[in-house]
Design an enzyme around this catalytic site. Structure first.
Site, PDB file in Angstrom:
ATOM      1  N   ILE A  27       0.257  -0.388   0.900  1.00 51.56           N
ATOM      2  CA  ILE A  27       0.622  -1.257  -0.717  1.00 51.56           C
ATOM      3  C   ILE A  27      -0.161  -2.172  -0.494  1.00 51.56           C
ATOM      4  O   ILE A  27      -0.331  -3.480  -0.214  1.00 51.56           O
ATOM      5  CB  ILE A  27       2.643  -1.946   0.173  1.00 51.56           C
ATOM      6  CG1 ILE A  27       3.447  -0.395   0.643  1.00 51.56           C
ATOM      7  CG2 ILE A  27       2.737  -2.248  -0.900  1.00 51.56           C
ATOM      8  CD1 ILE A  27       4.296  -0.370   1.287  1.00 51.56           C
ATOM      9  N   SER A  32       4.532 -11.527  -2.768  1.00 45.90           N
ATOM     10  CA  SER A  32       6.007 -11.625  -3.168  1.00 45.90           C
ATOM     11  C   SER A  32       6.392 -10.299  -4.183  1.00 45.90           C
ATOM     12  O   SER A  32       5.649  -9.437  -4.313  1.00 45.90           O
ATOM     13  CB  SER A  32       5.385 -12.957  -3.444  1.00 45.90           C
ATOM     14  OG  SER A  32       4.733 -12.427  -4.918  1.00 45.90           O
ATOM     15  N   GLY A  33       7.951 -10.735  -4.188  1.00 46.49           N
ATOM     16  CA  GLY A  33       8.378  -9.645  -4.981  1.00 46.49           C
ATOM     17  C   GLY A  33       8.099  -8.462  -5.223  1.00 46.49           C
ATOM     18  O   GLY A  33       8.530  -8.268  -3.904  1.00 46.49           O
ATOM     19  N   TYR A 172      -2.702  -7.419 -20.980  1.00 40.76           N
ATOM     20  CA  TYR A 172      -1.876  -6.870 -19.939  1.00 40.76           C
ATOM     21  C   TYR A 172      -1.994  -4.756 -20.734  1.00 40.76           C
ATOM     22  O   TYR A 172      -1.890  -4.356 -19.579  1.00 40.76           O
ATOM     23  CB  TYR A 172      -0.816  -7.776 -19.431  1.00 40.76           C
ATOM     24  CG  TYR A 172       0.299  -7.245 -18.939  1.00 40.76           C
ATOM     25  CD1 TYR A 172      -0.391  -7.321 -16.780  1.00 40.76           C
ATOM     26  CD2 TYR A 172       1.467  -6.629 -18.592  1.00 40.76           C
ATOM     27  CE1 TYR A 172       0.548  -6.490 -16.335  1.00 40.76           C
ATOM     28  CE2 TYR A 172       2.664  -6.334 -18.055  1.00 40.76           C
ATOM     29  CZ  TYR A 172       2.060  -6.321 -16.373  1.00 40.76           C
ATOM     30  OH  TYR A 172       2.338  -5.557 -15.300  1.00 40.76           O
TER      31      TYR A 172
END
Length: 299
Positions: A27, A32-33, A172
């Site tokens: 991964i 975080s998150g 983005y």
């Protein structure tokens, strides 16, 4: 950055017990998150989670969460920069050498970029594409030989911004649109060699991904010139939407489901809101519904 060899005592804290999970997932972006929550969720589902991040000095939150969940022995922190192509290959080779196989890749690492093109540089756009698109491409490319061997799967964390273009998120959303086109095109080809491909589309998620933007809103508005009224409206709308955001754990749950499902779907949303939002564009052949929706955000 080089390969993803383990880095220092902070990593060793997560390796005190021999890992016994028969399946291994790598991964990206786990400091975080959503990435952090996915690593813990995968470990709780009895996978060995190779949790990678650019700076392993930021691993404390992950290690604490893994320990609290009782899965520290199944979480292995490694350093990895998805923009370092040579390092990616070396990292994956090392993981397979150590664990004997790679069963899944979760592309999660990403970086936001807020601005409109007249006031951004082309270099800003290239930087956003480098992490959010080319990083995904390079990591997937490096993982595929190992995933073919295991009949594994690629799960990529996209965004509702990969289906619906959003104001002041041009770079983005362009990267996320590119990711979705890349994965949608790859999926049928990968299936012929036994590899499943899934994209996961979160909506607003209360995580450090947002906090890490470090936006100076007054300075942004002062520099926005003719775009200031639209930017102010957009920021107000976005602040309100993040007030009702999912937690990272809620957003990670469908990723873990896709990891463990016998036949995961190609596209997954992480909430009913995200499902309905993405449906706006999927049922909008002429684009007018999306333009009406997002246009209201800046008026």
């Amino acid at each position: 950055m080089g390969s993803c060899a383990e880095q220092g005592p902070v990593v060793l804290q997560a390796r005190k017990t021999l890992m016994t999970s028969p399946k291994t997932v790598l991964i990206t972006g786990t400091s975080s998150g959503i990435g952090l929550a996915t690593a813990v969720g995968a470990a709780r589902a009895d996978w060995t989670a190779i949790a990678t991040m650019r700076d392993t000095g930021k691993a404390d939150a992950l290690l604490k969460a893994a320990a609290e969940a009782g899965v520290a022995n199944r979480v292995q922190v490694r350093r990895l920069d998805v923009t370092d192509t040579a390092g990616l290959t070396a990292c994956l080779d090392e993981v397979v050498a150590e664990h004997g196989r790679l069963d899944a890749l979760v592309n999660n690492a990403g970086a936001a970029q807020v601005g409109t093109i007249e006031q951004s540089s082309v270099e800003d756009v290239r930087a956003a594409m480098e992490v959010n698109f080319f990083g995904v491409v390079a990591t997937t490319r490096a993982a595929l030989p190992h995933l073919r061997a295991s009949k594994g799967r690629v799960i990529t964390v996209s965004s509702v911004g990969g289906a619906v273009g959003q104001p002041f998120n041009e770079a983005y959303c362009a990267a996320k649109f590119a990711v979705e086109g890349f994965m949608q095109s790859l999926a049928p080809v990968a299936a012929t060699v036994g590899v499943d491909v899934t994209v996961v589309e979160p909506g607003a998620v209360a995580s450090e991904f947002v906090a890490n933007l470090g936006l100076d809103v007054p300075a942004l508005l002062a520099a926005a010139g003719p775009y200031a009224p639209a930017l102010q409206a957009y920021i107000a709308r976005t602040q309100q939407s993040f007030g009702n955001a999912q937690t990272p754990a809620e957003a990670a749950a469908p990723i873990v489901d896709a990891l463990t499902a016998a036949h995961p779907p190609f596209r997954v949303q992480t909430s009913q809101w995200a499902h309905d939002f993405v449906a706006t564009t999927l049922a909008d052949p002429d684009g007018s519904a999306v333009q009406a929706l997002t246009g209201s955000w800046v008026r």
